[in-house]
Design a protein around this motif. Structure first.
Motif, PDB file in Angstrom:
ATOM      1  N   LYS A 164       0.844  -1.199   0.000  1.00 43.21           N
ATOM      2  CA  LYS A 164       0.000   0.000   0.000  1.00 43.21           C
ATOM      3  C   LYS A 164       0.878   1.247   0.000  1.00 43.21           C
ATOM      4  O   LYS A 164       2.027   1.205   0.415  1.00 43.21           O
ATOM      5  CB  LYS A 164      -0.903   0.037   1.235  1.00 43.21           C
ATOM      6  CG  LYS A 164      -2.015  -0.987   1.221  1.00 43.21           C
ATOM      7  CD  LYS A 164      -2.951  -0.762   2.379  1.00 43.21           C
ATOM      8  CE  LYS A 164      -4.081  -1.783   2.323  1.00 43.21           C
ATOM      9  NZ  LYS A 164      -4.927  -1.716   3.500  1.00 43.21           N
ATOM     10  N   TYR A 165       0.277   2.338  -0.421  1.00 49.51           N
ATOM     11  CA  TYR A 165       0.951   3.630  -0.369  1.00 49.51           C
ATOM     12  C   TYR A 165       0.940   4.126   1.072  1.00 49.51           C
ATOM     13  O   TYR A 165      -0.105   4.122   1.731  1.00 49.51           O
ATOM     14  CB  TYR A 165       0.239   4.637  -1.270  1.00 49.51           C
ATOM     15  CG  TYR A 165       0.910   5.984  -1.304  1.00 49.51           C
ATOM     16  CD1 TYR A 165       2.001   6.217  -2.132  1.00 49.51           C
ATOM     17  CD2 TYR A 165       0.459   7.019  -0.506  1.00 49.51           C
ATOM     18  CE1 TYR A 165       2.630   7.454  -2.167  1.00 49.51           C
ATOM     19  CE2 TYR A 165       1.084   8.256  -0.526  1.00 49.51           C
ATOM     20  CZ  TYR A 165       2.162   8.470  -1.354  1.00 49.51           C
ATOM     21  OH  TYR A 165       2.789   9.692  -1.390  1.00 49.51           O
ATOM     22  N   ASN A 169       4.885   3.412  -2.219  1.00 49.57           N
ATOM     23  CA  ASN A 169       4.287   2.118  -1.925  1.00 49.57           C
ATOM     24  C   ASN A 169       5.277   1.298  -1.118  1.00 49.57           C
ATOM     25  O   ASN A 169       6.471   1.263  -1.441  1.00 49.57           O
ATOM     26  CB  ASN A 169       3.938   1.368  -3.206  1.00 49.57           C
ATOM     27  CG  ASN A 169       2.696   1.916  -3.867  1.00 49.57           C
ATOM     28  OD1 ASN A 169       1.790   2.418  -3.215  1.00 49.57           O
ATOM     29  ND2 ASN A 169       2.647   1.822  -5.187  1.00 49.57           N
TER      30      ASN A 169
END
Length: 149
Positions: free
Chosen positions: A90-91, A98
């Protein structure tokens, strides 16, 4: 005057009792022999809810990736890099990139080549960084020792 010092001292001890070191990751270790000349060392991280540790596979400029160092020994050789399961990617705004990480628990697996009969002890250390949605703790190192019978 003596009473004031005693009250201040009591307040100091009370504050120190509440300032506990955070340790949201617990490590455990095991090994299983897969043949007469090979074994797998299992390194498990159990992570408290809300926290995560990072994958070994991160780009530069982000958090500290989990890494393993195996102590060289005459009776075993580490084969390649530890395997890890598929990570969550995920960012993360705090790193502006990320990142891949693990929540709850993760088991890393390191194959080792055994160079003799009998029991062997595989030693090393794991370096990791843990974060939650509010903060990151400084990177930490944990030494381990695993018996392969």
């Amino acid at each position: 005057m003596k009473r004031i010092y005693l009250v201040m001292l009591a307040m100091l001890f009370t504050a120190a009792a509440f300032a506990q070191i955070e340790a949201p990751v617990k490590w455990s270790y095991a090994a299983k022999k897969i043949s007469a000349t090979e074994a797998v060392v299992l390194v498990k991280a159990t992570i408290e809810p809300g926290w995560h540790i990072y994958s070994q596979n991160l780009k530069d400029g982000g958090p500290v990736a989990t890494s393993f160092t195996f102590t060289p020994a005459k009776n075993y050789t580490a084969m390649g890099k530890p395997a890890e399961p598929k990570a969550i990617t995920k960012y993360e705004d705090s790193f502006k990139m990320n990142v891949s990480y693990f929540e709850n628990s993760v088991v890393f697996q390191q194959k080792v080549k055994l160079k003799g009969a009998g029991a062997t002890t595989v030693k090393g250390k794991v370096e990791y960084m843990t974060c939650n949605d509010r903060k990151c703790l400084p990177p930490d190192e944990v030494e381990f020792s695993v018996s392969v019978k």
